[in-house]
Design a protein around this motif. Structure first.
Motif, mmCIF file in Angstrom:
data_model
loop_
_atom_site.group_PDB
_atom_site.id
_atom_site.type_symbol
_atom_site.label_atom_id
_atom_site.label_comp_id
_atom_site.label_asym_id
_atom_site.label_seq_id
_atom_site.Cartn_x
_atom_site.Cartn_y
_atom_site.Cartn_z
ATOM 1 N N LEU A 1 0.849 -1.083 0.006
ATOM 2 C CA LEU A 1 0.050 0.098 -0.166
ATOM 3 C C LEU A 1 0.915 1.561 -0.138
ATOM 4 N N LEU A 2 0.351 2.480 -0.330
ATOM 5 C CA LEU A 2 0.874 3.631 -0.305
ATOM 6 C C LEU A 2 1.332 4.064 1.059
ATOM 7 N N ASN A 3 2.764 4.661 0.971
ATOM 8 C CA ASN A 3 3.401 5.382 2.025
ATOM 9 C C ASN A 3 2.445 6.669 2.243
ATOM 10 N N THR A 4 2.823 7.466 3.118
ATOM 11 C CA THR A 4 2.266 8.573 3.632
ATOM 12 C C THR A 4 2.445 9.663 2.397
ATOM 13 N N GLN A 5 3.880 9.711 2.043
ATOM 14 C CA GLN A 5 4.017 10.832 1.087
ATOM 15 C C GLN A 5 3.370 10.490 -0.445
ATOM 16 N N GLN A 6 3.310 9.319 -0.712
ATOM 17 C CA GLN A 6 2.691 8.721 -1.896
ATOM 18 C C GLN A 6 1.202 9.248 -1.821
ATOM 19 N N TYR A 7 0.736 8.722 -0.642
ATOM 20 C CA TYR A 7 -0.784 9.103 -0.267
ATOM 21 C C TYR A 7 -1.115 10.317 -0.725
ATOM 22 N N LEU A 8 -0.524 11.189 -0.005
ATOM 23 C CA LEU A 8 -0.863 12.739 -0.088
ATOM 24 C C LEU A 8 -0.707 13.408 -1.294
ATOM 25 N N ALA A 9 0.245 12.746 -2.008
ATOM 26 C CA ALA A 9 0.494 13.451 -3.469
ATOM 27 C C ALA A 9 -0.800 12.836 -4.218
ATOM 28 N N MET A 10 -1.146 11.585 -3.968
ATOM 29 C CA MET A 10 -2.469 11.223 -4.679
ATOM 30 C C MET A 10 -3.785 12.111 -4.437
#
Length: 985
Positions: A268-277
């Motif tokens: 699953l996405l980490n925090t940075q990837q998730y926030l960018a999404m």
């Protein structure tokens, strides 16, 4: 009675001998004494048989050789060499498959004379697995038998299919289970309204303790199942529990400790990837500034925080404790076995949740001195206590944002983060609790009237009681909302199911020269009563009173029903055996069921099976390569009445409305006495061959089954007030396939053995006919020429580089994408093939067994577990390849928060398209067992240490939670590793 005195087997050869006494004890590989084993002096022919302790004494010449033999074990020749004591451990003769006795239900038959298709596993395979459900012990070990686990939560169930789906009704494909001759209802316990943590309802099969099972036989073709008539349409599972044996008192104790964990976590996405999404999703939707409720990205939640919610909510270790013991023994006339077990499992969820099961089993066998009268009595009683969280945390573990708040405040209370989220542990405030009490009793009485006639009767009784509660206390709500005790609730489910059966039988056997005749005639009388009720209580003045339904301010009855099922039958079998080469088997049954209306309650089913043992022909009788050869075939008709009770009657239910102080009634089912039994016509042909004294044994079979006269709902026009009426549809379902089993004895020496077993099944399921399908309510579920287990989906054609949206094929060519016109692509969820590969190694006192299970199939991929990418929900890492700007080539469309209607609609279609379905084939190390017999010096004591594992390794390209698993939102199967000790004396 066995004795130590020498019993002459033939006249000794007169020669001078230097005679001395040799004594010893003969046991099997498990340390059990072999009573009645033969010990013979090879030179003189003088021999004795072992006594009740497996001991012998024989006067022989010190230079001679002793021959040790016992039915089912390999014969040994051991030189005396002057030794006064020779103890022998005999190994089972695993290559003498032809004389293995198979339980065919109402009769037993030797493997070589079997005309039907029967698969069998024994306690040697079952007891090496750390499982609590009998179906788990069968996975991957039988051709034609597909078993999948429905949840990893303790006390959950399994789905079983024997040679595919026969009925268009999902609840019409269950096989018949027989435990020690007693039919055992496997209908789910309760209504399911109070068991939200389990998909469906608790499985009654959890009551059967695998450690107490001696063997499991599965009857598949018409020859094997027709004697069970209407109850054998979907196959028959025969479970035989362990019985007492002759010999001295033997005590066995087992203790094991194990751990369980989730087999795999998703990427699953980490925090940075998730926030960018998320930020990209707001930009794509033209939303600026960020909304106040976008807590994850607007700074309300810590943007640098990261929590692996899979590890946090599902990453605990389940602890498994198993204790069991048994005592057995008896004389030649009476034998007994008493055993008990206790199992406790915790869960991988946070909190003190567990599943406990205690079981007791007693068996007593008796035979009169003249060997005419025999009796068998068996009783088993199981208590289960399952305490689980109110909800499965699987959904939360996959949905929560990686920067979601902490679970607890500093003071240890639940953290609601100023009402910005629903704390996933709030669901743990509520509990699901189930207590199940299960009794199975059976008695068989038989009397040998004469040499040829035997009269026998089987008496059985079962009782299952279940009480379950699902509590939702007010503490599960955010205190800021001010929802007090008035919002607390309790669901209470109670279920009781009792049944009895009596089956008198008469058996006649005679040998007329080369012709053997075996005739069986019997009847069945069975009754089953059931009660079920679900209550709901709402508004408790205090959470401490929540389990007292009377304390609720509002009480209502969700369900209340009583059922009665009566069944009667007359069955028979005629078996003709000419010179042990040509065998014909005729079986039939006349069934009567209370589930049908007048004039439709009785039906007749039957089958014919034949076998030719061609290896016994003079041309091949002394063949050095081919040791056994048989061709068998069968054809017959079985049926089904699996529609539930009272389906042909008018039924009424409460409206729930009070009119003038009277609660009204409304019709819930229309009267239709015209429908009758489903019929299943089964055809099979198979060849069995053994080579090199059966060191290589192969069975290859082809089957073709057609189920017709389907019991299903006949669609009705809406003006009738009913959507359907129970009836017989002229629909036909076909199952055909090929089964292959291969057994090889690779190495066989005194110290080292290696055997292998392979089974593989290739099956195809098809809806052959369904009149007026396109005008019925089934048109979006089934298609002519396609399997029953299908999904109709959109055809995904990629991401439009210009718009960044998912695109789909316009299958009906009308210029637009619609549900009815374009969601027509058929995807088959049936396995293309499945099977297992088992190996067993023994080196002196060290034993290693392992089983690889394999399945070729498709399943829903990770898409089924997640909301559209860009919403306030976690995502798999695959969504990183998404469309950002015109011209991009990507596998995923533009992110959206859901505000973009076109993007949201495209995402919804994507989840219902073939893009959400992918290859879910896998090879799994299903089971491994390693044991070692400690070299103790104690004469009558044996100690074995063992390590066992389940679901240890999985090889797959599947990107979802688990390739075997088919239920999104529920905990998948666990990986289990345990170690234990077994003491026998």
């Amino acid at each position: 009675m066995a004795r130590k005195e020498p019993t002459s087997l033939k006249h000794p050869i007169s020669q001078p001998m230097k005679v001395s006494s040799v004594t010893g004890k003969i046991t099997d590989n498990n340390g059990n004494p072999l009573v009645g084993a033969s010990v013979m002096d090879k030179a003189t022919g003088i021999g004795v048989i072992t006594d009740s302790n497996g001991e012998y004494a024989l006067n022989v010449d010190q230079s001679n050789i002793l021959i040790f033999s016992f039915l089912g074990f390999k014969t040994l020749e051991i030189a005396i060499n002057g030794r006064p004591i020779i103890n022998v451990i005999m190994q089972e003769d695993e290559i003498s498959l032809q004389d293995v006795v198979v339980n065919a239900g109402y009769y037993n038959v030797k493997e070589k004379e079997r005309t039907g298709s029967i698969s069998k596993i024994t306690s040697k395979d079952i007891e090496k697995q750390p499982v609590t459900n009998v179906l788990a012990a069968m996975q991957g070990r039988m051709a034609g038998v597909s078993i999948t686990q429905t949840t990893g939560v303790p006390g959950g169930g399994f789905d079983i299919q024997i040679r595919g789906l026969n009925s268009v009704r999902t609840n019409g494909n269950n096989p018949l289970f027989i435990i020690d001759g007693v039919p055992y209802s496997t209908d789910p316990i309760g209504s399911g309204q109070a068991s939200p943590v389990l998909p469906g309802q608790p499985s009654p099969l959890n009551s059967i303790n695998p450690e107490q099972i001696e063997s499991i036989e599965v009857l598949k073709d018409a020859d094997a199942t027709a004697i069970y008539g209407s109850r054998g349409a979907n196959g028959v599972v025969l479970i035989t529990t362990k019985k007492g044996k002759r010999g001295g008192t033997q005590f066995t104790a087992n203790v094991s400790k194990g751990v369980g964990s989730v087999t795999r976590f998703m990427d699953l996405l980490n925090t940075q990837q998730y926030l960018a999404m998320r930020e990209q999703a707001f930009a794509n939707d033209g939303i600026s500034p960020l909304p106040d409720r976008a807590y994850d990205v607007n700074g309300t939640w810590d943007r640098n925080r990261y929590t692996d919610w899979q590890e946090t909510l599902l990453g605990n270790t389940s602890e498994i404790t198993t204790l069991s013991s048994s005592v057995s023994g008896g004389s030649q006339g009476t034998q007994y076995l008493a055993s008990g077990s206790f199992n406790k499992q915790t869960t991988v969820f946070p909190g003190d949740f567990n599943y406990k099961k205690a079981n007791f089993n007693l068996n007593v066998n008796h035979e009169s001195e003249n060997k005419r009268f025999r009796s068998i009595f068996t009783v088993g009683y199981t208590i289960q206590h399952n305490l689980q969280p109110r909800d499965d945390l699987m959904t939360s573990a996959l949905a929560l944002a990686p920067n979601a708040p902490a679970l607890y405040k500093e003071d240890g209370s639940l953290n609601w983060e100023n009402s910005t989220w629903i704390n996933p542990l709030s669901s743990l405030e509520g509990e699901y609790e189930a207590k199940t009490y299960d009794l199975i009793a059976n008695s068989v009485l038989s009397y040998q009237i004469s040499k040829n006639f035997e009269i026998k009767s089987n008496f059985g009784y079962t009782s299952t009681d279940n009480n379950e509660t699902a509590a939702l206390p007010s503490t599960q709500y955010d205190p800021a909302y001010g929802l007090g005790a008035a919002y607390s609730s309790l669901k209470v489910g109670t279920m009781s199911r009792k049944s009895w059966i009596i089956e008198p039988q008469l058996n006649y056997k005679e040998q007329f020269g080369k012709m053997g005749l075996d005739v069986l005639v019997g009847s069945s009388f069975q009754s089953q009563q059931g009660r079920m009720r679900d209550d709901l209580g709402q508004g408790f003045s205090s959470n401490s009173l929540i389990y007292n339904l009377a304390s609720a301010s509002v009480k209502s009855i969700l369900l209340s029903q009583e059922q009665e099922y009566r069944y009667a039958a007359l069955f028979g079998r005629i078996n003709l055996n000419w010179n042990s080469k040509y065998i014909v088997n005729l079986t039939g049954r006349r069934d009567g069921s209370s589930r049908f209306g007048p004039g439709k309650q009785f039906a007749t089913f039957g089958a014919i099976g034949g076998a030719w043992l061609f290896s016994r022909e003079d041309l091949l009788k002394d063949n050095k390569i081919l040791s056994f050869g048989k061709i068998r075939a069968s054809y017959g008709v079985t049926g089904s009445d699996q529609i539930g009770d009272y389906q042909y009657l008018d039924t009424y239910g409460s409206t729930g409305s009070n009119y003038g102080g009277i609660i009204g009634l409304e019709p819930t089912r229309l009267f239709n006495p015209a429908f009758g039994w489903e019929t299943n016509r089964k055809l099979e042909a198979a060849v069995e061959a053994g080579f090199l004294n059966d060191r290589i044994f192969i069975t290859a079979g082809y089957y073709k089954n057609r189920s017709s006269n389907q019991l299903a709902g006949m669609p009705l026009p809406g003006t009738t007030g009913f959507s359907s009426i129970q009836s017989n549809l002229a629909a036909t379902v076909e199952n055909k396939g090929f089964e292959l089993t291969l057994r090889t004895v690779n190495v066989q020496t005194q110290d080292f053995n290696w055997t292998s077993n392979l089974n593989i099944t290739v099956s195809r399921n098809k809806l052959v006919a369904f009149p007026d399908l396109e005008s019925s309510t089934y048109k979006n579920i089934y298609s002519i020429g396609e399997p029953l287990n299908i999904k109709k989906v959109y055809q995904f054609t990629g991401v439009d580089p210009a718009t960044g949206l998912y695109t789909f094929a316009d299958r009906d060519g009308d210029g637009k994408i619609t549900f009815s016109g374009d969601r027509t692509l058929v995807k088959d969820f049936n396995p293309k093939f499945f099977g297992g590969f088992q190996n067993s190694f023994r080196y002196k006192k060290l034993q290693l067994d392992f089983l690889f299970q394999f399945v070729k199939q498709e399943n829903y991929n990770a898409t089924a577990f997640f909301a559209p990418a860009g919403m306030l929900s976690q995502q798999p890492t695959t969504v990183l390849d998404s469309w950002k700007k015109p011209g991009d080539i990507a596998s995923h469309q533009m992110y959206t928060t859901g505000a973009n209607g076109e993007a949201a609609n495209a995402a919804s279609r994507y989840a219902s398209s073939d893009a959400a379905i992918s290859d879910a084939s896998y090879i799994r190390l299903k089971n491994i067992s390693l044991s070692y017999d400690l070299p103790l010096q104690l004469k009558d004591m044996r100690c074995k240490v063992f390590v066992e594992g389940q679901n240890l390794l999985t090889f797959t390209k599947y990107a979802g939670a688990d390739p075997e698993f088919k239920s999104a939102g529920y905990l998948p199967p666990l990986r289990v590793l345990s170690a234990g000790l077994q003491i026998t004396f």
